[in-house]
Design an enzyme around this catalytic site. Structure first.
Site, PDB file in Angstrom:
ATOM      1  N   ASP A 188       0.822  -1.209   0.000  1.00 21.10           N
ATOM      2  CA  ASP A 188       0.000   0.000   0.000  1.00 21.10           C
ATOM      3  C   ASP A 188       0.857   1.260   0.000  1.00 21.10           C
ATOM      4  O   ASP A 188       1.868   1.346   0.721  1.00 21.10           O
ATOM      5  CB  ASP A 188      -0.910   0.037   1.238  1.00 21.10           C
ATOM      6  CG  ASP A 188      -2.026  -0.994   1.178  1.00 21.10           C
ATOM      7  OD1 ASP A 188      -2.062  -1.779   0.207  1.00 21.10           O
ATOM      8  OD2 ASP A 188      -2.863  -1.007   2.108  1.00 21.10           O
ATOM      9  N   ASP A 394      -4.294   3.171 -25.670  1.00 19.84           N
ATOM     10  CA  ASP A 394      -4.779   4.441 -25.151  1.00 19.84           C
ATOM     11  C   ASP A 394      -4.487   5.575 -26.131  1.00 19.84           C
ATOM     12  O   ASP A 394      -3.418   5.625 -26.729  1.00 19.84           O
ATOM     13  CB  ASP A 394      -4.094   4.728 -23.810  1.00 19.84           C
ATOM     14  CG  ASP A 394      -4.514   6.055 -23.233  1.00 19.84           C
ATOM     15  OD1 ASP A 394      -5.689   6.175 -22.851  1.00 19.84           O
ATOM     16  OD2 ASP A 394      -3.678   6.975 -23.177  1.00 19.84           O
ATOM     17  N   GLU A 434      -8.578   2.893 -28.656  1.00 20.59           N
ATOM     18  CA  GLU A 434      -9.460   3.883 -28.038  1.00 20.59           C
ATOM     19  C   GLU A 434      -9.743   4.981 -29.053  1.00 20.59           C
ATOM     20  O   GLU A 434      -8.832   5.679 -29.497  1.00 20.59           O
ATOM     21  CB  GLU A 434      -8.826   4.516 -26.794  1.00 20.59           C
ATOM     22  CG  GLU A 434      -9.772   5.543 -26.152  1.00 20.59           C
ATOM     23  CD  GLU A 434      -9.099   6.477 -25.154  1.00 20.59           C
ATOM     24  OE1 GLU A 434      -9.819   7.139 -24.398  1.00 20.59           O
ATOM     25  OE2 GLU A 434      -7.852   6.554 -25.141  1.00 20.59           O
TER      26      GLU A 434
END
Length: 675
Positions: A188, A394, A434
């Site tokens: 984390d 992308d 995309e």
């Protein structure tokens, strides 16, 4: 990435081939309530005409150069005197004619089938039908039926072009990794772990606000979702939802939570795990021990890097190489386009944190690094031990040379080279571009993408029809007849095997959540799921849409997954699973023909057929808030009187009478009638 290339509905860009040029939306004429006698009366009955490139009407949707293509045309019985195929052959730049001959009647006796064969060759071809009844002539192509010969919108024959069967037949699940599930707290990101662009990292509690405590620092907010978490939830994805393709937003090293500002293409971000974690995840996705075999698609951000990438190194984070920002003598200086070194350079939408790559000419260092060489980014992750199954590209229209803005000759050359590179490693890998408008320029030639993110042909019209809002949340409402016309027009932009591999999603990481646009009305999500799972294309579930997750514009559309409702006890999740099971059981829902059966603007009703040699399926949708009885003209699907159909959600059986089936459909719900 962002709202680049946003298209209003019906906006069309020019295709590479003049005959495959963009076309105007075309409204289908109303279908007959019941068949009527047709005759040679100098009048072609338009409502009896049908052809698409489904398996009953095209014997080789993906022909080799050695396969002739036999095409079938449906007309009302006894209605026409002759029919011809007129096709353009790119080999000689000329039109050719094929006379069609009567072949058979359908099971109901309402229709004739006419056949004609386009000879085999390696060249691309585009075709339309000329249909004659004495002195009257009608023309039919992918755009629709007209009295005058059309100049665009023809059907496609692209020998040697195939799209992956697993994409056409699958259900995709899109995950924004930081927000799905925290499988390992050890990786984390903590408060203040590092600072980038003046923003210190913030660790937020799962389920809390996605908005940063420090204004303007939303991309520095982390929740702890990771690849281990996805791995631990594969059973949910595969078995509870019923998806077998996982598409991940970027996973490579980057200082942001969205990771569209890549720092190193060869390293998984430590907040998500490691390269070995991705290797394990890929193996587990492909495994059949946790459900059906799955497939993994990664997000390839190849238009630009982040400004922290070692090739650029704006902040001197790398010692192993001198970046382009650091010295004009850098070995990677030519990877970018500087107008005035070091602070003025081409960047994605002007964002200085995302400097644009300069692809130069064929054989350039950037092309080699991204896709051409054996050690390139694209090939490395496709190969063992990672063995990913495809790339979602992308901002794909923008890849260019010299700081250009793409959508040009260089962009198409780059995309064709990238396709060759991908297919050289895995011929069955998928290339998903995309683009927010008509992606025909990248798909109509069969040499670039396999499919595209279907904002224009799915997300936008579905949103406007069901929610009365566009995908940005603005007021925009269309009637069912407009919805059908929009779908028809956008299907016609693409070869059939591209249509079947288009990504059909209700929401994405770049737009407002469907549940938000629906005002939290879960029944509108039910209706959307019915359509999504029975329409042409690859159903794509943006994590949480299966339970109607709420969320406005970025970053609110990237909330954490609520695992208190992510289970089969949730009614929407259960319906999703029911619908994915039905889709998996019937190839007709995946690769069959699509035929409009009914549009009723007054009652907000829509019915259509999906069919192949094995099954005929009628789908009835009710977009009203009250229950309606829908009388579906199933004779158009050649369902015979006295035959039985089964509604697949309830299991109720119906008998076809007078060519019709009447079914009661709840408000914002659907029925799926199969035989």
């Amino acid at each position: 990435m962002g709202n680049q290339g946003k298209a209003t509905h019906g906006s069309k860009s020019t295709l590479a081939c003049a005959l495959a040029a963009a076309l105007a939306l075309y409204a289908l004429p109303a279908v007959h309530d019941q068949a009527r006698a047709a005759s040679n009366d100098n009048n072609v009955e338009w409502s009896g005409l049908f052809h698409d490139q489904g398996p009953l009407y095209d014997n080789h949707v993906e022909p080799t150069s050695a396969q002739a293509v036999t095409l079938t045309l449906r007309t009302f019985k006894g209605d026409i005197s002759s029919a011809n195929i007129k096709y353009y052959d790119s080999a000689d730049g000329a039109f050719h004619w094929v006379a069609m001959s009567w072949s058979a009647n359908d099971a109901t006796g309402n229709f004739d089938y006419w056949k004609g064969t386009v000879p085999a060759s390696a060249s691309k071809k585009y075709y339309r039908f000329q249909i004659n009844d004495g002195s009257a002539t009608a023309w039919l192509n992918a755009a629709g039926t007209t009295s005058a010969e059309p100049s665009s919108g023809d059907f496609f024959i692209l020998p040697g072009f195939t799209t992956p069967a697993w994409m056409k037949n699958g259900v995709m699940y899109q995950i924004f990794p930081d927000r799905f599930y925290n499988g390992s707290t050890a990786n984390d990101v903590t408060n203040g772990q590092y600072t980038y662009a003046g923003c210190a990292t913030e660790k937020h509690a799962w389920g809390s606000s996605v908005v940063a405590n420090v204004s303007g620092c939303n991309t520095a907010v982390f929740f702890g979702g990771d690849l281990a978490g996805i791995d631990q939830k594969l059973g949910y994805i595969k078995n509870t939802v019923g998806a077998d393709i996982i598409y991940l937003n970027p996973v490579f090293l980057s200082p942001s939570n969205h990771k569209y500002d890549t720092e190193d293409y060869m390293t998984v971000d430590p907040a998500f795990g490691s390269n070995s974690t991705l290797q394990t995840l890929s193996a587990d996705i492909h495994s059949t021990s946790n459900g059906s075999k799955g497939y993994l698609v990664l997000d390839g951000v190849f238009n630009h890097t982040g400004d922290t990438h070692k090739w650029f190194d704006r902040f001197h984070w790398w010692s192993s190489i001198t970046g382009a920002y650091e010295s004009q003598s850098s070995p990677t200086y030519g990877y970018y386009t500087f107008q005035s070194w070091p602070n003025t350079y081409s960047a994605f939408f002007g964002f200085s944190s995302m400097p644009k790559l300069d692809y130069g000419a064929s054989g350039s260092a950037v092309r080699n690094a991204i896709y051409s060489s054996t050690s390139s980014v694209v090939k490395t992750w496709l190969k063992s031990p990672y063995s990913i199954d495809g790339w979602r590209l992308d901002a794909a229209q923008y890849l260019d040379a010299g700081g250009g803005n793409g959508s040009d000759t260089a962009n198409h050359q780059i995309m064709a080279e990238l396709r060759s590179a991908v297919k050289s490693v895995n011929a069955n890998a998928d290339i998903l571009g995309e683009f927010w408008g008509n992606a025909g320029p990248w798909t109509a030639g069969g040499d670039q993408w396999d499919g595209a993110m279907n904002y224009d042909g799915f997300t936008q019209p579905v949103s406007e029809w069901i929610t009365g809002k566009d995908y940005g949340g603005g007021t925009a409402s269309i009637a069912v007849s407009q919805f059908d016309s929009w779908l028809h027009g956008t299907r016609a932009n693409y070869p059939t095997n591209v249509q079947q591999a288009m990504s059909n999603f209700l929401s994405s990481h770049d737009i407002t959540r469907f549940g938000n646009r629906a005002g939290g009305d879960i029944w509108k999500t039910y209706l959307a799921l019915f359509f999504q799972m029975t329409y042409v294309g690859t159903p794509t579930i943006y994590y949480g849409d299966e339970y109607g997750m709420q969320g406005g514009a970025d970053p609110d559309n990237r909330r954490t997954f609520d695992w208190t409702v992510g289970s089969s006890t949730n009614s929407a999740v259960a319906l999703t699973r029911k619908l994915t099971t039905i889709r998996n059981a019937y190839p007709a829902l995946r690769t069959g023909s699509f035929m409009t059966l009914l549009t009723d603007d007054g009652n907000k009703l829509y019915a259509y057929g999906r069919f192949d040699a094995s099954n005929r399926i009628a789908v009835a949708l009710n977009n009203d808030s009250v229950t309606h009885t829908v009388t579906v003209p199933v004779w158009q699907l050649s369902m015979t009187n006295g035959s039985t159909v089964t509604e697949l959600i309830s299991g109720t059986h119906y008998t076809v009478q007078n060519g019709q089936v009447s079914v009661s459909v709840n408000g914002h719900y659907g029925a799926i009638l199969a035989q």
